[in-house]
Design a protein around this motif. Structure first.
Motif, PDB file in Angstrom:
ATOM      1  N   SER A 111       0.835  -1.205   0.000  1.00  0.00           N
ATOM      2  CA  SER A 111       0.000   0.000   0.000  1.00  0.00           C
ATOM      3  C   SER A 111       0.866   1.249   0.000  1.00  0.00           C
ATOM      4  CB  SER A 111      -0.921   0.022   1.226  1.00  0.00           C
ATOM      5  OG  SER A 111      -1.820  -1.054   1.234  1.00  0.00           O
ATOM      6  N   ARG A 112       0.337   2.308  -0.624  1.00  0.00           N
ATOM      7  CA  ARG A 112       1.015   3.602  -0.598  1.00  0.00           C
ATOM      8  C   ARG A 112      -0.007   4.699  -0.851  1.00  0.00           C
ATOM      9  NH1 ARG A 112       4.589   4.949  -5.817  1.00  0.00           N
ATOM     10  NH2 ARG A 112       3.906   7.029  -5.194  1.00  0.00           N
ATOM     11  N   GLN A 113       0.281   5.882  -0.318  1.00  0.00           N
ATOM     12  CA  GLN A 113      -0.574   7.034  -0.576  1.00  0.00           C
ATOM     13  C   GLN A 113      -0.157   7.682  -1.896  1.00  0.00           C
ATOM     14  OE1 GLN A 113      -1.181   9.864   2.624  1.00  0.00           O
ATOM     15  NE2 GLN A 113      -0.589   8.341   4.169  1.00  0.00           N
ATOM     16  N   GLU A 114      -1.140   8.202  -2.638  1.00  0.00           N
ATOM     17  CA  GLU A 114      -0.856   8.887  -3.883  1.00  0.00           C
ATOM     18  C   GLU A 114      -2.025   9.786  -4.248  1.00  0.00           C
ATOM     19  OE1 GLU A 114      -0.310   5.719  -6.699  1.00  0.00           O
ATOM     20  OE2 GLU A 114      -2.441   5.592  -7.167  1.00  0.00           O
ATOM     21  N   GLY A 115      -1.808  10.629  -5.256  1.00  0.00           N
ATOM     22  CA  GLY A 115      -2.881  11.451  -5.777  1.00  0.00           C
ATOM     23  C   GLY A 115      -3.681  10.667  -6.798  1.00  0.00           C
ATOM     24  N   GLY A 117      -5.556   9.631 -10.032  1.00  0.00           N
ATOM     25  CA  GLY A 117      -5.602  10.017 -11.437  1.00  0.00           C
ATOM     26  C   GLY A 117      -7.031  10.360 -11.835  1.00  0.00           C
ATOM     27  N   GLY A 129      -6.333  14.266  -8.284  1.00  0.00           N
ATOM     28  CA  GLY A 129      -5.232  14.591  -7.392  1.00  0.00           C
ATOM     29  C   GLY A 129      -5.568  14.411  -5.929  1.00  0.00           C
ATOM     30  N   ARG A 131      -6.147  12.756  -2.391  1.00  0.00           N
ATOM     31  CA  ARG A 131      -5.309  11.717  -1.804  1.00  0.00           C
ATOM     32  C   ARG A 131      -6.084  10.410  -1.611  1.00  0.00           C
ATOM     33  NH1 ARG A 131      -0.543  12.559  -2.989  1.00  0.00           N
ATOM     34  NH2 ARG A 131       0.192  11.226  -1.271  1.00  0.00           N
ATOM     35  N   ARG A 134      -3.624   3.574  -2.255  1.00  0.00           N
ATOM     36  CA  ARG A 134      -3.636   2.567  -3.314  1.00  0.00           C
ATOM     37  C   ARG A 134      -3.006   1.286  -2.780  1.00  0.00           C
ATOM     38  NH1 ARG A 134       0.837   2.997  -7.608  1.00  0.00           N
ATOM     39  NH2 ARG A 134       1.836   1.775  -5.979  1.00  0.00           N
ATOM     40  N   THR A 150      -5.927  -3.958  -7.889  1.00  0.00           N
ATOM     41  CA  THR A 150      -5.497  -2.653  -7.397  1.00  0.00           C
ATOM     42  C   THR A 150      -6.725  -1.949  -6.858  1.00  0.00           C
ATOM     43  OG1 THR A 150      -3.779  -2.525  -9.111  1.00  0.00           O
ATOM     44  CG2 THR A 150      -4.330  -0.485  -7.941  1.00  0.00           C
ATOM     45  N   TRP A 152      -8.350   1.466  -4.539  1.00  0.00           N
ATOM     46  CA  TRP A 152      -8.119   2.851  -4.122  1.00  0.00           C
ATOM     47  C   TRP A 152      -9.197   3.253  -3.123  1.00  0.00           C
ATOM     48  CZ3 TRP A 152      -8.154   1.143  -9.141  1.00  0.00           C
ATOM     49  CH2 TRP A 152      -6.957   1.240  -9.876  1.00  0.00           C
TER      50      TRP A 152
END
Length: 250
Positions: A111-115, A117, A129, A131, A134, A150, A152
């Motif tokens: 797992s990781r945080q991201e903006g 798409g 964008g 947060r 994922r 995957t 989110w």
């Protein structure tokens, strides 16, 4: 060309395909050479080559470096039974399959945080964008790669809560419905869309398939009071799985 009449290379490919289906060319048998096809069917080298390309694109044969082209082993498709969330049962396609005691499954995740798409943001109804957490999964059934997924989740829902990381904490691996309930978010609706597309090279490599062969994609979104709280794409090789829906009538 008159309507209904096939090009020569498709007619040759069709005959060879039928021989494979009927067992006249069993798995691991070497496919007739280009010269042999040319002589047997009375076609040109170009037609023979194109016929072989069709069978390869369909996943019926595979090339072996320095050896030739061979008939592939045809996997027996597994069923992905979808029956929804009832009486505490899981709704993940993989986890639901694992309720069958005959199937032994494991998974890896990160797992990781991201903006988000544009596409994911639209599915979660948040600004591009925004947060999200994922999480990527590789599921294995009986030791063999089975599915990729995957997911989110919008951090405006799960951020700074005990369930922010799906596979860590007190409710690790318990599924979206149960995790959301722990933070007083009641999931009341799930939408799944099943489609197919050519597999990406990295997907084929992870699942033990051939790049370009078809994959099934189950796009799933969980809702709580009309608000999306998780969306995910589950990917599996189309020749290895069939999706079966059990929809009770009320």
């Amino acid at each position: 060309m008159p309507f209904g009449e096939q090009p020569a290379y498709l007619r040759v490919a069709g005959d060879l395909r039928q021989k494979i289906v009927d067992g006249l060319l069993p798995p691991h048998t070497r496919l007739p050479s280009q010269a042999r096809i040319r002589e047997e069917y009375g076609v040109s080298d170009t037609v023979a080559l194109e016929a072989r390309k069709v069978l390869m694109a369909e996943g019926l044969v595979e090339g072996r470096s320095g050896s030739g082209t061979y008939v592939r082993e045809r996997p027996v498709p597994r069923r992905i039974a979808r029956a929804g969330f009832q009486n505490g049962s899981c709704t993940s396609p993989f986890r639901q399959e694992q309720t069958d005691e005959r199937v032994k499954g494991t998974w890896e995740s990160s797992s990781r945080q991201e903006g988000a798409g544009t596409a994911v943001a639209a599915r979660l109804r948040i600004p591009a964008g925004g947060r999200v957490m994922r999480t990527r999964y590789l599921f294995r059934a009986e030791g063999e790669p089975s599915m990729l997924s995957t997911s989110w989740e919008p951090l405006e829902v799960t951020g700074r809560t005990p369930v922010m990381l799906p596979e860590e904490g007190p409710l690790a691996g318990r599924g979206v419905v149960e995790r959301m309930a722990a933070i007083d978010v009641v999931v009341d609706n799930v939408i799944e869309e099943v489609g197919a597309r050519p597999g990406l090279a990295e997907e084929a490599m992870a699942l033990g398939g051939v790049p370009g062969h078809a994959v099934l994609v189950i796009s799933r979104t969980y809702f709580a009071g009309g608000r999306p709280v998780e969306t995910a794409d589950v990917v599996t090789l189309a020749d290895r799985h069939r999706v079966t829906y059990h929809l009770p009538v009320r």
